[in-house]
Enzyme design. Structure first.
Site, mmCIF file in Angstrom:
data_model
loop_
_atom_site.group_PDB
_atom_site.id
_atom_site.type_symbol
_atom_site.label_atom_id
_atom_site.label_comp_id
_atom_site.label_asym_id
_atom_site.label_seq_id
_atom_site.Cartn_x
_atom_site.Cartn_y
_atom_site.Cartn_z
ATOM 1 C CB SER A 135 -1.193 -0.321 0.801
ATOM 2 O OG SER A 135 -1.550 1.221 1.537
ATOM 3 C CE LYS A 161 -4.961 0.156 0.209
ATOM 4 N NZ LYS A 161 -5.788 -0.425 1.165
ATOM 5 C CE LYS A 163 -4.070 4.147 1.920
ATOM 6 N NZ LYS A 163 -5.083 3.666 2.784
ATOM 7 C CG ASP A 188 -7.777 2.680 0.573
ATOM 8 O OD1 ASP A 188 -9.218 2.769 1.055
ATOM 9 O OD2 ASP A 188 -7.349 1.766 1.536
ATOM 10 C CD GLU A 216 -9.126 -0.531 0.651
ATOM 11 O OE1 GLU A 216 -8.010 -0.754 0.229
ATOM 12 O OE2 GLU A 216 -8.920 -0.823 1.866
ATOM 13 C CG ASP A 241 -10.376 -0.663 5.586
ATOM 14 O OD1 ASP A 241 -11.221 -0.714 6.770
ATOM 15 O OD2 ASP A 241 -9.963 -0.098 5.082
ATOM 16 C CE LYS A 265 -7.566 -1.820 6.752
ATOM 17 N NZ LYS A 265 -7.199 -0.747 7.315
ATOM 18 N N GLY A 293 -3.964 -3.787 6.286
ATOM 19 C CA GLY A 293 -2.363 -3.104 6.779
ATOM 20 C C GLY A 293 -2.689 -2.465 7.609
HETATM 21 O O1 OSB Z 1 -6.957 2.132 4.386
HETATM 22 O O2 OSB Z 1 -6.143 0.295 4.772
HETATM 23 C C1 OSB Z 1 -6.354 1.292 5.158
HETATM 24 C C2 OSB Z 1 -3.082 2.512 6.651
HETATM 25 C C3 OSB Z 1 -3.591 2.856 7.524
HETATM 26 C C4 OSB Z 1 -5.053 3.666 8.073
HETATM 27 C C5 OSB Z 1 -5.436 3.381 7.333
HETATM 28 C C6 OSB Z 1 -5.117 1.851 5.858
HETATM 29 C C7 OSB Z 1 -3.967 1.811 5.773
HETATM 30 C C8 OSB Z 1 -3.307 0.967 4.876
HETATM 31 C C9 OSB Z 1 -2.086 0.731 4.949
HETATM 32 O O3 OSB Z 1 -3.869 1.087 3.796
HETATM 33 C C10 OSB Z 1 -1.663 -0.610 5.059
HETATM 34 C C11 OSB Z 1 -0.532 -0.942 5.603
HETATM 35 O O4 OSB Z 1 0.336 -0.823 5.172
HETATM 36 O O5 OSB Z 1 0.064 -1.471 7.030
HETATM 37 MG MG MG Z 2 -8.216 1.301 3.309
#
Ligand code: OSB
Ligand code: MG
Length: 379
Positions: A135, A161, A163, A188, A216, A241, A265, A293
């Site tokens: 990510s 992925k 953001k 995401d 996402e 999510d 999660k 994550g």
């Molecule tokens: O939306 O998945 C998410 C990190 C912090 C809060 C929300 C998210 C995330 C990530 C990072 O996408 C995932 C990771 O590498 O741990």
């Molecule tokens: Mg997410």
């Protein structure tokens, strides 16, 4: 298990690289660690709540307060035969999933360590390694993001992925596709778009042309109806999510057609037991799941690996190598990604990683020990 002691630690750990999402930028994690002690054994859990309530309403401070005041006394009040009982024990406390998860997961670790088996065995995990994706946060420029993707592709991750947020979306994805037409790619939005904004609707429709694995959480966390409307208009699967806090949320989202993929999660869902319930429900409905994550240390990351070894986690998740987040991590050896883009599930008892006490101590800003005697339980 008669848990006689529950320890809370508040840690602050700088991230190797700051991580930016549609809701903000985080350069250091604030983490609550939970240790439960019983009969000479211990178990560890990690809260995924951030310092600020952007991803969810919980914060490290609210997690601390909820465990101190409500959860620890209930856990310490009477023996627990199996970690699956924790959900019932804490049922009277509404919400606070991240706080509950940190405690519940510590108890699962304790239970597996006492049994002398890897956590995955008591959770129902079957695989020795899980497929791993990466990510990548919002970067200062598209060029910087492309450089980052090139580096992570070298590391072997099976999918990327990124953001997105309004203004950092279609152009960025277009540039990635120009360079890597076949890259397994997803986005995401962390709830940053709204269907009632015409420009947002147009952006989400335009994203449908890029062969993304999924989009996402494009819309608000409480808006399953608009997600269903959007999903009907898109070829690309929507993955939820933030919208899925319970098995009932997952069932509602699937029944409404609000998503075609679910991100699991354990922190968000309140622990391993609820996560397994969502995993099973999605398997029965034919809806793919993957493991998300939350920038965890190796302690939470190890928990995630054991859970992600359950059979229906078929899609690469956000469980990447320790070195992307913390150097050093709180554990040894660090979690690494293999050249084939998988991460091995630790094989020792419990979460199966060695926690380095010096590193935990150095990062600890506050400690609290709750004992069964002080809690007034055990009558
Ligand atoms: O939306 O998945 C998410 C990190 C912090 C809060 C929300 C998210 C995330 C990530 C990072 O996408 C995932 C990771 O590498 O741990
Ligand atoms: Mg997410």
């Amino acid at each position: 298990m008669r848990i006689d002691l529950l320890e809370l630690r508040l840690l602050r750990l700088p991230l190797v690289r700051a991580f930016e999402t549609s809701f903000g930028r985080v350069a250091a994690r604030t983490i609550v660690l939970v240790t439960v002690h019983a009969e000479g054994a211990e178990g560890w859990g990690e809260s995924v709540a951030d310092a600020d309530p952007h991803y969810s309403g919980e914060t490290a401070a609210s997690v601390w307060q909820a465990i101190d005041e409500y959860l620890a006394p209930r856990i310490l009040a009477a023996p627990i035969a199996h970690p699956r009982e924790v959900g019932d024990r804490l049922r009277g406390i509404r919400g606070h999933h991240m706080a509950k998860a940190a405690v519940e997961m510590a108890i699962w670790d304790l239970y597996a360590r006492q049994a002398g088996v890897p956590l995955q065995q008591v959770l129902g995990g079957t695989r020795a390694a899980v497929p791993s994706g990466v990510s990548i946060g919002i970067e200062a420029s598209i060029e910087a993001l492309l450089d980052r993707i090139a580096i992570e592709r070298e590391a072997g991750y099976q999918r990327v992925k990124i953001k997105i947020k309004p203004g950092w979306d279609t152009e960025v994805v277009g540039r990635i596709r120009d360079r890597w037409p076949a890259l397994p790619l997803m986005v995401d939005a962390n709830a940053a778009y709204r269907l009632e904004r015409e420009a947002d609707g147009a952006t989400l429709a335009a994203l449908d042309a890029f062969d993304l694995l999924m989009i996402e959480q494009p819309l608000a966390e409480d808006d399953l109806v608009d997600h269903a409307t959007l999903q009907r208009s898109l070829r690309t699967p929507i993955c939820l999510d933030e919208s899925v806090d319970t098995r009932a949320d997952a069932a509602a989202a699937i029944a409404l057609g609000a998503c075609r993929v679910v991100n699991i999660k354990p922190g968000r869902l309140g622990g391993h037991a609820e996560s397994i319930a969502v995993h099973d429900l999605c398997a029965a409905a034919g809806v793919p799941v993957w493991h998300g994550g939350m920038l965890e240390t190796g302690i939470g990351r190890a928990h995630n690996l054991h859970l992600a070894s359950l059979p229906h986690f078929t899609v690469p998740g956000d469980i990447a190598a320790s070195a992307r987040y913390f150097q050093p991590d709180l554990i040894e050896p660090p979690i690494r990604v293999a050249a084939d883009g998988t991460v091995a599930v630790p094989t020792g008892p419990g979460i199966g990683v060695t926690i380095v006490p010096d590193r935990v101590d150095r990062a600890t800003e506050r400690r609290l020990t709750k004992s069964a005697r002080a809690a007034g339980g055990l009558h």
